[in-house]
Scaffold this motif. Structure first.
Motif, short mmCIF file in Angstrom:
data_model
loop_
_atom_site.label_atom_id
_atom_site.label_comp_id
_atom_site.label_asym_id
_atom_site.label_seq_id
_atom_site.Cartn_x
_atom_site.Cartn_y
_atom_site.Cartn_z
N ARG A 93 0.83 -1.21 0.00
CA ARG A 93 0.00 0.00 0.00
C ARG A 93 0.86 1.25 0.00
O ARG A 93 1.98 1.26 0.47
CB ARG A 93 -0.91 0.01 1.21
CG ARG A 93 -1.88 -1.14 1.18
CD ARG A 93 -2.84 -1.06 2.31
NE ARG A 93 -3.67 -2.27 2.27
CZ ARG A 93 -4.84 -2.35 2.82
NH1 ARG A 93 -5.34 -1.32 3.45
NH2 ARG A 93 -5.52 -3.47 2.75
N SER A 94 0.27 2.32 -0.49
CA SER A 94 0.95 3.61 -0.47
C SER A 94 0.59 4.34 0.83
O SER A 94 -0.32 3.94 1.54
CB SER A 94 0.53 4.46 -1.68
OG SER A 94 -0.84 4.81 -1.57
N TYR A 95 1.29 5.41 1.08
CA TYR A 95 1.07 6.21 2.28
C TYR A 95 -0.40 6.60 2.44
O TYR A 95 -0.96 6.50 3.52
CB TYR A 95 1.96 7.46 2.23
CG TYR A 95 1.65 8.48 3.29
CD1 TYR A 95 2.18 8.35 4.56
CD2 TYR A 95 0.82 9.57 3.01
CE1 TYR A 95 1.89 9.29 5.55
CE2 TYR A 95 0.54 10.50 3.99
CZ TYR A 95 1.06 10.35 5.25
OH TYR A 95 0.78 11.28 6.22
N ALA A 101 -4.06 7.34 11.95
CA ALA A 101 -3.17 7.67 13.06
C ALA A 101 -1.72 7.37 12.71
O ALA A 101 -0.81 8.09 13.13
CB ALA A 101 -3.58 6.94 14.33
N MET A 102 -1.48 6.33 11.93
CA MET A 102 -0.11 6.03 11.50
C MET A 102 0.42 7.14 10.61
O MET A 102 1.58 7.55 10.72
CB MET A 102 -0.05 4.69 10.78
CG MET A 102 1.37 4.28 10.43
SD MET A 102 1.49 2.64 9.71
CE MET A 102 1.43 1.66 11.19
N LYS A 103 -0.43 7.67 9.74
CA LYS A 103 -0.01 8.79 8.90
C LYS A 103 0.32 10.01 9.75
O LYS A 103 1.30 10.72 9.49
CB LYS A 103 -1.09 9.13 7.87
CG LYS A 103 -1.23 8.05 6.81
CD LYS A 103 -2.09 8.46 5.64
CE LYS A 103 -3.52 8.65 5.96
NZ LYS A 103 -4.37 8.84 4.77
N MET A 104 -0.47 10.26 10.79
CA MET A 104 -0.18 11.39 11.68
C MET A 104 1.17 11.19 12.38
O MET A 104 1.93 12.14 12.55
CB MET A 104 -1.31 11.57 12.71
CG MET A 104 -2.58 12.07 12.09
SD MET A 104 -4.02 12.38 13.20
CE MET A 104 -3.62 11.70 14.75
N PHE A 105 1.47 9.94 12.78
CA PHE A 105 2.75 9.66 13.42
C PHE A 105 3.89 9.91 12.44
O PHE A 105 4.90 10.52 12.79
CB PHE A 105 2.81 8.21 13.92
CG PHE A 105 4.17 7.84 14.44
CD1 PHE A 105 4.57 8.22 15.71
CD2 PHE A 105 5.06 7.14 13.64
CE1 PHE A 105 5.84 7.91 16.18
CE2 PHE A 105 6.33 6.82 14.10
CZ PHE A 105 6.71 7.21 15.38
N ILE A 106 3.74 9.44 11.20
CA ILE A 106 4.79 9.62 10.20
C ILE A 106 5.06 11.10 9.97
O ILE A 106 6.21 11.54 9.95
CB ILE A 106 4.40 8.91 8.88
CG1 ILE A 106 4.39 7.39 9.09
CG2 ILE A 106 5.34 9.31 7.74
CD1 ILE A 106 3.73 6.60 7.96
N ASP A 107 4.01 11.88 9.86
CA ASP A 107 4.17 13.33 9.66
C ASP A 107 4.84 13.98 10.87
O ASP A 107 5.71 14.85 10.72
CB ASP A 107 2.82 13.98 9.38
CG ASP A 107 2.23 13.55 8.04
OD1 ASP A 107 2.87 12.78 7.29
OD2 ASP A 107 1.10 13.98 7.76
N SER A 108 4.45 13.56 12.06
CA SER A 108 5.06 14.10 13.28
C SER A 108 6.54 13.71 13.37
O SER A 108 7.38 14.50 13.79
CB SER A 108 4.33 13.62 14.52
OG SER A 108 3.04 14.14 14.57
#
Length: 193
Positions: A93-95, A101-108
């Motif tokens: 899968r892509s981002y 929540a995983m996307k928020m963690f990656i951005d943080s």
């Protein structure tokens, strides 16, 4: 096998999520992560409002992880449970298809690595992030890993932008190919037990 998919996912658990180093994930790890992120972002200064934002992100991530990975509903997530969840939710899968929540963690996490807050992770910031997490005894090893991570556009920009970091993080978790550039996202990996 340091860059195998299995070892990469174990690395994420051990070096990014399992803050208290007890071999399992629980809510305490994510509460500690919120404080750690706040202090790193503030370069030692504590900002209550930012802490509340980070705590919200981390507790949301924990809730998402338990929903996806706590198969026996005991309030902890083992490495094996986490691997099964990542296999189901991230591989291939892509981002944009990752859990929210995983996307928020990656951005943080990108913000933590981008020390000068210019929107690009340069070699110096990459080095610093790596040595705070893993043992490295040779700067050339770090620089080689960084160069292996970059494509021509990254080199022209002087490093990794948020969108490129998102793409690489998604590949780190979701691409089983041991030779993809994303395997270098967190530096030169060592095989974990």
């Amino acid at each position: 096998m340091a860059y195998s998919w299995d070892n990469r996912v174990s690395f994420i658990v051990k070096f990014l999520y399992d803050i208290d180093n007890n071999g399992i994930l629980d809510q305490h790890d994510f509460e500690c992560m919120a404080l750690k992120m706040t202090l790193i972002e503030g370069k030692g200064e504590f900002h209550g409002s930012r802490y509340q934002e980070n705590l919200h992100i981390m507790l949301s991530l924990w809730e998402e992880i338990t929903e996806l990975a706590d198969f026996n509903k005991d309030g902890i997530v083992t490495i094996e449970e986490f691997k099964k969840a990542v296999q189901r939710c991230c591989v291939g899968r892509s981002y944009r298809d990752f859990p929210q929540a995983m996307k928020m963690f990656i951005d943080s996490h990108f913000k933590l690595v981008d020390l000068n807050d210019d929107g690009v992770i340069a070699a110096e910031e990459y080095r610093y992030n790596c040595v705070t997490r893993i043992p490295v005894d040779n700067i050339d090893t770090l620089d080689e890993a960084y160069q292996n991570l970059l494509n021509d556009d990254d080199r022209r920009r002087g490093g990794l932008t948020l969108s490129r970091y998102q793409e690489l993080y998604a590949q780190f978790l979701g691409n089983p190919d041991e030779t993809c550039p994303a395997v270098h996202l967190f530096g030169p990996l060592h095989e974990l037990c």
